[in-house]
Design a protein around this motif. Structure first.
Motif, PDB file in Angstrom:
ATOM      1  N   GLU A   1       0.841  -1.201   0.000  1.00 50.97           N
ATOM      2  CA  GLU A   1       0.000   0.000   0.000  1.00 50.97           C
ATOM      3  C   GLU A   1       0.875   1.249   0.000  1.00 50.97           C
ATOM      4  O   GLU A   1       0.593   2.228  -0.704  1.00 50.97           O
ATOM      5  N   TYR A   2       1.946   1.202   0.772  1.00 48.45           N
ATOM      6  CA  TYR A   2       2.860   2.335   0.862  1.00 48.45           C
ATOM      7  C   TYR A   2       3.593   2.567  -0.456  1.00 48.45           C
ATOM      8  O   TYR A   2       3.597   3.683  -0.995  1.00 48.45           O
ATOM      9  N   ILE A   3       4.211   1.526  -1.011  1.00 44.59           N
ATOM     10  CA  ILE A   3       5.040   1.727  -2.199  1.00 44.59           C
ATOM     11  C   ILE A   3       4.183   2.060  -3.418  1.00 44.59           C
ATOM     12  O   ILE A   3       4.594   2.859  -4.271  1.00 44.59           O
ATOM     13  N   THR A   4       2.986   1.487  -3.517  1.00 43.58           N
ATOM     14  CA  THR A   4       2.108   1.815  -4.643  1.00 43.58           C
ATOM     15  C   THR A   4       1.686   3.275  -4.580  1.00 43.58           C
ATOM     16  O   THR A   4       1.700   3.987  -5.598  1.00 43.58           O
ATOM     17  N   THR A   5       1.338   3.746  -3.385  1.00 42.52           N
ATOM     18  CA  THR A   5       0.954   5.149  -3.221  1.00 42.52           C
ATOM     19  C   THR A   5       2.139   6.067  -3.496  1.00 42.52           C
ATOM     20  O   THR A   5       2.008   7.099  -4.173  1.00 42.52           O
ATOM     21  N   ARG A   6       3.315   5.694  -2.976  1.00 40.70           N
ATOM     22  CA  ARG A   6       4.506   6.527  -3.200  1.00 40.70           C
ATOM     23  C   ARG A   6       4.857   6.631  -4.676  1.00 40.70           C
ATOM     24  O   ARG A   6       5.171   7.718  -5.183  1.00 40.70           O
TER      25      ARG A   6
ATOM     26  N   TRP B   1     -15.208  -1.057  -2.612  1.00 40.60           N
ATOM     27  CA  TRP B   1     -14.500  -1.854  -1.611  1.00 40.60           C
ATOM     28  C   TRP B   1     -13.116  -1.300  -1.326  1.00 40.60           C
ATOM     29  O   TRP B   1     -12.612  -1.422  -0.197  1.00 40.60           O
ATOM     30  N   ALA B   2     -12.491  -0.678  -2.330  1.00 38.73           N
ATOM     31  CA  ALA B   2     -11.156  -0.107  -2.128  1.00 38.73           C
ATOM     32  C   ALA B   2     -11.173   1.022  -1.106  1.00 38.73           C
ATOM     33  O   ALA B   2     -10.165   1.294  -0.443  1.00 38.73           O
ATOM     34  N   ALA B   3     -12.305   1.685  -0.974  1.00 35.41           N
ATOM     35  CA  ALA B   3     -12.415   2.809  -0.041  1.00 35.41           C
ATOM     36  C   ALA B   3     -12.574   2.340   1.404  1.00 35.41           C
ATOM     37  O   ALA B   3     -12.510   3.159   2.334  1.00 35.41           O
ATOM     38  N   LEU B   4     -12.769   1.035   1.612  1.00 30.16           N
ATOM     39  CA  LEU B   4     -12.999   0.498   2.947  1.00 30.16           C
ATOM     40  C   LEU B   4     -11.806  -0.330   3.394  1.00 30.16           C
ATOM     41  O   LEU B   4     -11.327  -1.186   2.663  1.00 30.16           O
ATOM     42  N   ASP B   5     -11.326  -0.077   4.595  1.00 31.15           N
ATOM     43  CA  ASP B   5     -10.206  -0.845   5.130  1.00 31.15           C
ATOM     44  C   ASP B   5     -10.740  -1.828   6.156  1.00 31.15           C
ATOM     45  O   ASP B   5     -10.598  -1.655   7.366  1.00 31.15           O
ATOM     46  N   THR B   6     -11.388  -2.886   5.644  1.00 30.37           N
ATOM     47  CA  THR B   6     -11.979  -3.907   6.509  1.00 30.37           C
ATOM     48  C   THR B   6     -11.592  -5.284   5.995  1.00 30.37           C
ATOM     49  O   THR B   6     -11.152  -5.439   4.857  1.00 30.37           O
ATOM     50  N   ALA B   7     -11.789  -6.290   6.843  1.00 26.73           N
ATOM     51  CA  ALA B   7     -11.498  -7.666   6.434  1.00 26.73           C
ATOM     52  C   ALA B   7     -12.403  -8.086   5.280  1.00 26.73           C
ATOM     53  O   ALA B   7     -11.971  -8.800   4.360  1.00 26.73           O
ATOM     54  N   GLU B   8     -13.665  -7.659   5.312  1.00 25.36           N
ATOM     55  CA  GLU B   8     -14.592  -7.989   4.228  1.00 25.36           C
ATOM     56  C   GLU B   8     -14.131  -7.357   2.919  1.00 25.36           C
ATOM     57  O   GLU B   8     -14.187  -8.001   1.859  1.00 25.36           O
ATOM     58  N   ALA B   9     -13.659  -6.103   2.987  1.00 30.78           N
ATOM     59  CA  ALA B   9     -13.171  -5.434   1.786  1.00 30.78           C
ATOM     60  C   ALA B   9     -11.945  -6.146   1.224  1.00 30.78           C
ATOM     61  O   ALA B   9     -11.823  -6.335   0.010  1.00 30.78           O
ATOM     62  N   ASP B  10     -11.042  -6.565   2.111  1.00 35.65           N
ATOM     63  CA  ASP B  10      -9.867  -7.320   1.664  1.00 35.65           C
ATOM     64  C   ASP B  10     -10.291  -8.596   0.939  1.00 35.65           C
ATOM     65  O   ASP B  10      -9.725  -8.958  -0.093  1.00 35.65           O
ATOM     66  N   ASP B  11     -11.289  -9.284   1.492  1.00 31.88           N
ATOM     67  CA  ASP B  11     -11.755 -10.535   0.897  1.00 31.88           C
ATOM     68  C   ASP B  11     -12.382 -10.283  -0.480  1.00 31.88           C
ATOM     69  O   ASP B  11     -12.116 -11.039  -1.429  1.00 31.88           O
TER      70      ASP B  11
ATOM     71  N   TYR C   1     -11.707 -10.343  -6.496  1.00 28.55           N
ATOM     72  CA  TYR C   1     -11.602  -9.631  -7.776  1.00 28.55           C
ATOM     73  C   TYR C   1     -10.235  -9.872  -8.407  1.00 28.55           C
ATOM     74  O   TYR C   1     -10.106 -10.018  -9.629  1.00 28.55           O
ATOM     75  N   VAL C   2      -9.189  -9.914  -7.589  1.00 31.06           N
ATOM     76  CA  VAL C   2      -7.846 -10.221  -8.089  1.00 31.06           C
ATOM     77  C   VAL C   2      -7.833 -11.613  -8.716  1.00 31.06           C
ATOM     78  O   VAL C   2      -7.358 -11.801  -9.847  1.00 31.06           O
ATOM     79  N   GLN C   3      -8.355 -12.593  -7.999  1.00 27.65           N
ATOM     80  CA  GLN C   3      -8.345 -13.972  -8.478  1.00 27.65           C
ATOM     81  C   GLN C   3      -9.126 -14.117  -9.785  1.00 27.65           C
ATOM     82  O   GLN C   3      -8.683 -14.810 -10.711  1.00 27.65           O
ATOM     83  N   GLU C   4     -10.269 -13.482  -9.863  1.00 28.23           N
ATOM     84  CA  GLU C   4     -11.085 -13.573 -11.070  1.00 28.23           C
ATOM     85  C   GLU C   4     -10.440 -12.822 -12.244  1.00 28.23           C
ATOM     86  O   GLU C   4     -10.483 -13.285 -13.385  1.00 28.23           O
ATOM     87  N   GLY C   5      -9.836 -11.681 -11.963  1.00 23.24           N
ATOM     88  CA  GLY C   5      -9.156 -10.944 -13.026  1.00 23.24           C
ATOM     89  C   GLY C   5      -7.991 -11.733 -13.598  1.00 23.24           C
ATOM     90  O   GLY C   5      -7.769 -11.758 -14.822  1.00 23.24           O
ATOM     91  N   ILE C   6      -7.240 -12.403 -12.723  1.00 24.73           N
ATOM     92  CA  ILE C   6      -6.123 -13.233 -13.179  1.00 24.73           C
ATOM     93  C   ILE C   6      -6.657 -14.427 -13.956  1.00 24.73           C
ATOM     94  O   ILE C   6      -6.140 -14.778 -15.026  1.00 24.73           O
TER      95      ILE C   6
ATOM     96  N   LEU D   1      -1.042  -8.107  -4.482  1.00 25.86           N
ATOM     97  CA  LEU D   1      -1.910  -7.673  -5.572  1.00 25.86           C
ATOM     98  C   LEU D   1      -3.204  -7.068  -5.046  1.00 25.86           C
ATOM     99  O   LEU D   1      -3.739  -6.120  -5.629  1.00 25.86           O
ATOM    100  N   THR D   2      -3.700  -7.610  -3.930  1.00 25.53           N
ATOM    101  CA  THR D   2      -4.907  -7.045  -3.316  1.00 25.53           C
ATOM    102  C   THR D   2      -4.634  -5.634  -2.808  1.00 25.53           C
ATOM    103  O   THR D   2      -5.449  -4.714  -3.008  1.00 25.53           O
ATOM    104  N   ALA D   3      -3.490  -5.435  -2.170  1.00 22.95           N
ATOM    105  CA  ALA D   3      -3.126  -4.107  -1.663  1.00 22.95           C
ATOM    106  C   ALA D   3      -2.959  -3.120  -2.813  1.00 22.95           C
ATOM    107  O   ALA D   3      -3.389  -1.958  -2.719  1.00 22.95           O
ATOM    108  N   MET D   4      -2.349  -3.551  -3.893  1.00 19.91           N
ATOM    109  CA  MET D   4      -2.152  -2.662  -5.045  1.00 19.91           C
ATOM    110  C   MET D   4      -3.484  -2.304  -5.698  1.00 19.91           C
ATOM    111  O   MET D   4      -3.713  -1.149  -6.079  1.00 19.91           O
ATOM    112  N   LEU D   5      -4.381  -3.294  -5.821  1.00 20.98           N
ATOM    113  CA  LEU D   5      -5.698  -3.013  -6.399  1.00 20.98           C
ATOM    114  C   LEU D   5      -6.474  -2.043  -5.515  1.00 20.98           C
ATOM    115  O   LEU D   5      -7.203  -1.188  -6.018  1.00 20.98           O
ATOM    116  N   ARG D   6      -6.301  -2.159  -4.194  1.00 13.77           N
ATOM    117  CA  ARG D   6      -6.968  -1.230  -3.283  1.00 13.77           C
ATOM    118  C   ARG D   6      -6.515   0.209  -3.536  1.00 13.77           C
ATOM    119  O   ARG D   6      -7.326   1.127  -3.651  1.00 13.77           O
ATOM    120  N   VAL D   7      -5.202   0.420  -3.644  1.00 13.62           N
ATOM    121  CA  VAL D   7      -4.674   1.777  -3.827  1.00 13.62           C
ATOM    122  C   VAL D   7      -5.098   2.344  -5.178  1.00 13.62           C
ATOM    123  O   VAL D   7      -5.584   3.473  -5.272  1.00 13.62           O
TER     124      VAL D   7
END
Length: 373
Positions: free
Chosen positions: A19-24, A204-214, A219-224, A306-312
């Motif tokens: 999350e940090y490096i993608t934002t930076r 979901w990216a706007a929410l920092d929750t366990a459900e949002a991560d899931d 979405y990552v798995q399906e996109g891949i 990949l989940t963290a990057m998709l969130r950012v």
């Protein structure tokens, strides 16, 4: 219990780092043109985030503003890893094989030699090794994990040279280009044929929750699954004849067979309604990290990253492709559903994506407080 706590901390550190490096990188690489934000999401974000992870994890000599005495710039290190990997797994053109292997060997010797020097400082007992070790960032958890990994591997009896060239270099050379490719492929899907899902991803990216991560992980798995190019070599155990791409193929026991996951990922018997994004598919049904003893050792790390990057990236308001060719992922089809990708100047092809520009409105999300929490 201690092992579980260690694993949980590792997952948290990987998530925070990405999350940090993608934002930076978004702050550093985004340019504003006629009031619109533009960034090459492949060249400057997707590819480079994994460069920074590998550099932190394995103490690779990355040259940045913070480390001006490094050896490789971000893009140089990505290209070095990509060329080394391509020389092993993408050496398909007979006329280009010799120059590719020649360059890859030179890069592998240079990068491997630098890694070997770092390994020696980690496992060494000399005064110089202890002095260098004392200057490592004690508050960088990724570097600490890398040091512990190296010291654990030395217990196998491998020398510093063997550790560098048979363990660390191959791992970094594979991780950097492959993870960058996967991120571009899944984002290419959600900015293209799967763009109807982008509003939900942004929600979901706007929410920092366990459900949002899931949800984002699914979405990552399906996109891949729907837009990636993976495969695996397996040994045949039985004799079998089948038809593929209009020709008869006869396999004998002991034959080495390349199994493409491109078609398998749309097998309706495993993935009902295979062309539809379904966030309720079982996580163990996905093939792209391998199966059984061939399961990728970095599976958990990759999913978190990949989940963290998709969130950012999902937080970017009005995210869309740049207009015209610069916003397209230029690719040429190869047998089995695979692709090679056009370079930015479109004068040659490369096994991995190198460019895809996007636009977004507003401003880049605020920087996380730290990458080392």
């Amino acid at each position: 219990m201690d092992m579980q706590l260690h694993r949980d901390k590792w997952q948290i550190h990987v998530k925070h780092f990405y999350e940090y490096i993608t934002t930076r990188l978004l702050h550093e690489k985004t340019v504003r043109i006629a009031g619109i934000n533009q960034v090459d999401i492949t060249r400057d974000i997707g590819n480079l985030a994994h460069v920074h992870f590998a550099a932190n994890m394995f103490s690779l000599p990355l040259k940045t503003a913070e480390t001006p005495k490094g050896v490789f710039t971000e893009h140089e290190l990505w290209m070095a890893a990509a060329v080394i990997f391509a020389s092993v797994f993408h050496d398909f053109e007979p006329t280009k094989s010799h120059p590719l292997r020649k360059v890859a060997r030179k890069l592998a010797q240079a990068l491997g030699g630098l890694i070997e020097m770092n390994v020696k400082t980690v496992i060494g007992t000399s005064f110089a090794s202890k002095l260098i070790d004392s200057y490592r960032e004690s508050d960088n958890p990724l570097a600490a994990y890398g040091i512990h990994m190296i010291r654990a591997l030395t217990e196998t009896g491998m020398s510093a040279h063997e550790l560098a060239f048979s363990q660390i270099l191959p791992t970094a050379a594979a991780m950097i280009p492959i993870q960058g490719q996967v991120f571009t492929q899944l984002l290419d899907f959600y900015l293209g044929p799967g763009d109807q899902h982008l509003p939900d991803i942004q929600k979901w990216a706007a929410l920092d929750t366990a459900e949002a991560d899931d949800k984002l992980l699914h979405y990552v798995q399906e996109g891949i699954r729907l837009n990636s190019t993976f495969g695996m070599y397996r040994h045949a155990n039985v004799e079998h004849t089948f038809e593929e791409y209009g020709r008869q193929i006869h396999v004998k026991p002991g034959d080495n067979v390349f199994c493409s996951f491109v078609d398998a990922a749309r097998d309706a018997s495993v993935f009902p309604n295979p062309d539809v994004v379904d966030l309720d598919r079982p996580m163990d049904s996905y093939l792209h990290y391998g199966m059984g003893p061939h399961t990728c050792l970095g599976k958990g790390m990759s999913q978190i990253a990949l989940t963290a990057m998709l969130r950012v990236v999902g937080k970017l308001p009005g995210l869309r492709r740049a207009p015209g060719p610069q916003g397209e992922l230029k690719k040429l089809p190869r047998p089995g559903g695979f692709y090679v990708y056009m370079r930015e100047a479109q004068d040659s092809v490369f096994p991995f994506p190198t460019t895809m520009k996007v636009h977004f409105d507003g401003s880049v999300p605020e920087m996380p407080t730290t990458a080392k929490e």
